[in-house]
Write an enzyme that holds these catalytic residues in place. Sequence first.
Site, PDB file in Angstrom:
ATOM      1  N   HIS A 269      -9.370   1.201   5.098  1.00 16.29           N
ATOM      2  CA  HIS A 269      -8.064   1.347   5.748  1.00 16.29           C
ATOM      3  C   HIS A 269      -8.220   2.272   6.959  1.00 16.29           C
ATOM      4  O   HIS A 269      -9.001   3.230   6.922  1.00 16.29           O
ATOM      5  CB  HIS A 269      -7.036   1.911   4.760  1.00 16.29           C
ATOM      6  CG  HIS A 269      -5.642   1.871   5.315  1.00 16.29           C
ATOM      7  ND1 HIS A 269      -5.173   2.839   6.175  1.00 16.29           N
ATOM      8  CD2 HIS A 269      -4.649   0.974   5.166  1.00 16.29           C
ATOM      9  CE1 HIS A 269      -3.927   2.529   6.524  1.00 16.29           C
ATOM     10  NE2 HIS A 269      -3.590   1.403   5.931  1.00 16.29           N
TER      11      HIS A 269
ATOM     12  N   ASN B 145       0.864  -1.175   0.000  1.00 18.64           N
ATOM     13  CA  ASN B 145       0.000   0.000   0.000  1.00 18.64           C
ATOM     14  C   ASN B 145       0.903   1.228   0.000  1.00 18.64           C
ATOM     15  O   ASN B 145       1.535   1.525   1.001  1.00 18.64           O
ATOM     16  CB  ASN B 145      -0.893  -0.041   1.254  1.00 18.64           C
ATOM     17  CG  ASN B 145      -1.663   1.243   1.465  1.00 18.64           C
ATOM     18  OD1 ASN B 145      -1.774   2.079   0.565  1.00 18.64           O
ATOM     19  ND2 ASN B 145      -2.220   1.405   2.662  1.00 18.64           N
TER      20      ASN B 145
ATOM     21  N   GLU C 148      -6.529   4.637   8.040  1.00 17.91           N
ATOM     22  CA  GLU C 148      -6.316   6.064   7.768  1.00 17.91           C
ATOM     23  C   GLU C 148      -7.566   6.686   7.143  1.00 17.91           C
ATOM     24  O   GLU C 148      -7.881   7.850   7.385  1.00 17.91           O
ATOM     25  CB  GLU C 148      -5.075   6.248   6.880  1.00 17.91           C
ATOM     26  CG  GLU C 148      -3.795   6.035   7.688  1.00 17.91           C
ATOM     27  CD  GLU C 148      -2.615   5.504   6.902  1.00 17.91           C
ATOM     28  OE1 GLU C 148      -2.631   5.546   5.657  1.00 17.91           O
ATOM     29  OE2 GLU C 148      -1.660   5.017   7.551  1.00 17.91           O
TER      30      GLU C 148
ATOM     31  N   GLU D 268      -5.248  -5.049  10.595  1.00 16.45           N
ATOM     32  CA  GLU D 268      -4.223  -4.025  10.803  1.00 16.45           C
ATOM     33  C   GLU D 268      -4.463  -3.311  12.126  1.00 16.45           C
ATOM     34  O   GLU D 268      -5.246  -2.350  12.180  1.00 16.45           O
ATOM     35  CB  GLU D 268      -4.264  -3.015   9.658  1.00 16.45           C
ATOM     36  CG  GLU D 268      -4.010  -3.630   8.297  1.00 16.45           C
ATOM     37  CD  GLU D 268      -3.389  -2.615   7.348  1.00 16.45           C
ATOM     38  OE1 GLU D 268      -2.307  -2.897   6.829  1.00 16.45           O
ATOM     39  OE2 GLU D 268      -3.975  -1.533   7.158  1.00 16.45           O
TER      40      GLU D 268
ATOM     41  N   SER E  30       3.665  -2.271  10.127  1.00 13.00           N
ATOM     42  CA  SER E  30       5.125  -2.335  10.273  1.00 13.00           C
ATOM     43  C   SER E  30       5.731  -3.676   9.856  1.00 13.00           C
ATOM     44  O   SER E  30       6.659  -4.175  10.492  1.00 13.00           O
ATOM     45  CB  SER E  30       5.533  -1.986  11.710  1.00 13.00           C
ATOM     46  OG  SER E  30       5.141  -0.657  12.023  1.00 13.00           O
TER      47      SER E  30
ATOM     48  N   LYS F 217       0.083   4.327  -0.228  1.00  9.97           N
ATOM     49  CA  LYS F 217      -0.498   5.530   0.391  1.00  9.97           C
ATOM     50  C   LYS F 217      -0.280   6.735  -0.537  1.00  9.97           C
ATOM     51  O   LYS F 217      -0.323   6.575  -1.745  1.00  9.97           O
ATOM     52  CB  LYS F 217       0.080   5.739   1.793  1.00  9.97           C
ATOM     53  CG  LYS F 217      -0.008   4.443   2.617  1.00  9.97           C
ATOM     54  CD  LYS F 217       0.238   4.615   4.080  1.00  9.97           C
ATOM     55  CE  LYS F 217       0.069   3.262   4.760  1.00  9.97           C
ATOM     56  NZ  LYS F 217       0.174   3.333   6.216  1.00  9.97           N
TER      57      LYS F 217
ATOM     58  N   GLY G 132       2.790   2.125  10.753  1.00 12.74           N
ATOM     59  CA  GLY G 132       3.717   3.236  10.591  1.00 12.74           C
ATOM     60  C   GLY G 132       4.440   3.605  11.874  1.00 12.74           C
ATOM     61  O   GLY G 132       5.073   4.646  11.961  1.00 12.74           O
TER      62      GLY G 132
END
Length: 249
Positions: free
Chosen positions: A95, A9, A97, A167, A213, A11, A173
């Site tokens: 996701h 991904n 985010e 996730e 990660s 992003k 991250g």
Amino acid sequence: MRRPVIAGNWKMYKTLAETRAFFEAFKPLVVGTKKCDIVIAPPFTALAAAVEAAKGSSIAIAAQDAYWECEGAFTGEISMGMLLETGCRAVILGHSERRQYFGETDATVNRKLRAAVAAGLQPIVCVGERLEEREAGKTEEVLERQFSGGMAALTDAEFSRILIAYEPVWAIGTGRTATPEIAEEAQRFIRRLGAKKFGADGAATCRILYGGSVKPENIRGLMAQEDIDGALVGGASLDPRAFSEIVNY
Ligand code: PGA
């Protein structure tokens, strides 16, 4: 036997030139790879270039989001049909985010999911708890809510075409990967949710990826777990060498 999937991904990273340079470096590094499906999700603007650059390889291209309507006055949105037209085959939905910064809810994930399945795109549906939820002992409650809300009104046949990505938000991250045991526990729970709603066979064949990660150094330990069928990789998917090491774990 579930075939592993390693998905990247990107992003909001990579220009067109950077996308082409990535594929030029990455393709030779995974040319002999047979043991997993490879998926890369670049930003919308680079989808067509990525599809073109991936030609002659088995790398599938995915989008990072899409809208559920086919067309209309929805400024800034992209439809499933528009994605298909670029040569895209999959789409990441829900996701964390998107949930955190753009107001995505289980209800909107569900509408997008049904639209993606109807269009013939493979959805990669993300679920996962935040740190405060884990610390409050609410991980299973959150996963159950996201699963039942996100997958609502799906038929067994439709469920068989989706990928799920677990996730944990606290691992994205942050450099703080869930241990393989923590990830396995959550993913086994998600599979149980799948079995309850879609039957044992559907759950047994459903591929559940881990994300948060993931790096060349920790992929093997994760992939050794029974209910981890692949990875959704953010940061480490931007570098052709690091991502190829994950793919060739
Ligand atoms: P990360 O991102 O690998 O950079 O933690 C994973 C993701 O957000 O899908």
